[in-house]
Design an enzyme around this catalytic site. Structure first.
Site, short mmCIF file in Angstrom:
data_model
loop_
_atom_site.label_atom_id
_atom_site.label_comp_id
_atom_site.label_asym_id
_atom_site.label_seq_id
_atom_site.Cartn_x
_atom_site.Cartn_y
_atom_site.Cartn_z
N LYS A 112 0.82 -1.22 0.00
CA LYS A 112 0.00 0.00 0.00
C LYS A 112 0.85 1.26 0.00
O LYS A 112 0.47 2.28 -0.58
CB LYS A 112 -0.95 -0.01 1.20
CG LYS A 112 -2.03 -1.08 1.08
CD LYS A 112 -2.99 -1.05 2.26
CE LYS A 112 -4.08 -2.09 2.08
NZ LYS A 112 -5.04 -2.10 3.21
N LYS A 194 -6.00 -10.79 -5.15
CA LYS A 194 -7.16 -10.99 -4.30
C LYS A 194 -8.31 -10.10 -4.76
O LYS A 194 -8.10 -8.97 -5.19
CB LYS A 194 -6.80 -10.66 -2.85
CG LYS A 194 -7.93 -10.88 -1.86
CD LYS A 194 -7.54 -10.38 -0.49
CE LYS A 194 -8.73 -10.46 0.45
NZ LYS A 194 -8.46 -9.85 1.77
N LYS A 197 -12.74 -4.98 -2.76
CA LYS A 197 -13.91 -4.11 -2.91
C LYS A 197 -13.52 -2.71 -3.36
O LYS A 197 -14.38 -1.93 -3.78
CB LYS A 197 -14.69 -4.05 -1.59
CG LYS A 197 -13.87 -3.68 -0.37
CD LYS A 197 -14.68 -3.93 0.89
CE LYS A 197 -13.84 -3.78 2.14
NZ LYS A 197 -14.58 -4.12 3.36
#
Length: 330
Positions: A112, A194, A197
């Site tokens: 991130k 993965k 959302k």
């Protein structure tokens, strides 16, 4: 006394079938055998910028989805993290016993942080100590999480042991529970990653609130391969393997049985059947969600959950503070 389970989901973006298979579906089963605390971890969500109104709405939606999926507030404690101040207080304490090096080695932090260039939010680095606090406040025995969170749970165990040895032996050392099927549901458009959302590509995930036509289109456009054989092979056939995992997790049919069932059949028929399996699974969830989302009962359930969680977490926080010598002796 029943053993304790704690877990939480961030209210950022849309709740996907990956969250459902990897977490919420498991929560529903666990609530019958354990003392369960299921948390909407909104403090974790603000480690990256959030629109305040969208965040508030997502918190409410996630709470309603927890209940619509089968979480029973009479059996489990459902609450919002920021409504229990002990989480932030214990999170700071866990930061103080963490080492910068071990936090920088966290895979999620490294992934991130790359997206933020030089302006890396400090919250990304201190996310794992807050997660450790979330878990340790409830004398947790087991944490049901996806494979991507295993490293964070290992750090939680390390921090608990470090505190116990240095100050006072007050923390339980939690163990992980991984779902038997579908621990890691992958993106429909890039099955090497993965399902997320927050993915900018809306075709990459299926939301729990997607309409049947949307589900059919997303499954139809899901990436597979040119071989045309429905066979599980995670390395060579990641796309069709991911779809088989979803099919198996939602239908209860073992993957080898699905391979036999679709032997000699094409991807089109398989995908059409999978879409129907997903639609059938989500229909009652969606119906219940729309009953709950604007009901005053939702606020009542969250208020009661926060009260129970506050009582439990505050007791542990006092133990932590006493062990450290903080405040007056209580």
């Amino acid at each position: 006394m029943a053993q304790t389970v704690f877990s939480g989901i961030q209210p950022s973006g849309t709740t996907t079938i990956g969250n459902y298979i990897g977490a919420i579906k498991q929560f529903v089963r666990l609530q019958h055998a354990y003392e369960c605390y299921f948390c909407i971890v909104d403090l974790h969500a603000i480690t990256v910028p959030q629109n305040p109104e969208e965040l508030r709405e997502n918190i409410k939606k996630l709470a309603a989805l927890y209940l619509a999926c089968g979480i029973d507030p009479k059996k489990a404690t459902l609450f919002i993290q920021s409504e229990v101040p002990a989480h932030a207080q214990a999170g700071w304490i866990m930061q103080c016993i963490s080492y910068v090096g071990e936090l920088e080695r966290m895979t999620q932090y490294k992934d991130k942080a790359q997206k933020h260039g030089e302006s890396i939010p400090a919250g990304l680095l201190s996310y794992p100590p807050l997660m450790a606090a979330d878990i340790l406040l409830y004398e947790t025995d087991f944490v049901p999480v996806g494979e991507d969170q295993k490293q964070h749970l290992e750090l939680t165990r390390d921090l608990a042991e470090r505190f116990n040895k240095k100050y006072e032996n007050i923390f339980k050392i939690p163990d992980i529970i991984l779902p038997e099927k579908g621990a890691r549901i992958m993106s429909l458009q890039d099955p090497t990653k993965k399902m997320s959302k927050s993915d900018a590509n809306r075709k990459a995930f299926i939301s729990l609130l997607d309409e049947p036509k949307q589900i059919e289109k997303k499954i139809k456009s899901a990436v597979t391969d040119s071989e045309g054989i429905i066979r599980y092979d995670k390395e060579r056939k990641p796309g069709i393997s991911n779809l088989l995992v979803i099919y198996s997790a939602l239908s209860g049919q073992p993957i080898p049985d699905l391979e036999k069932r679709y032997e000699g059949k094409g991807y089109g028929e398989f995908k059409a059947d999978l879409a129907e399996v997903i639609i059938r699974e989500l229909r009652p969830i969606q119906e219940k969600y729309y009953e709950i989302i604007d009901s005053p009962k939702l606020d009542d359930i969250l208020a009661e959950g926060a009260e129970r969680a506050n009582a439990k977490a505050s007791r542990m926080l006092r133990k932590i503070e006493n062990a450290l010598g903080l405040g007056r002796n209580r």
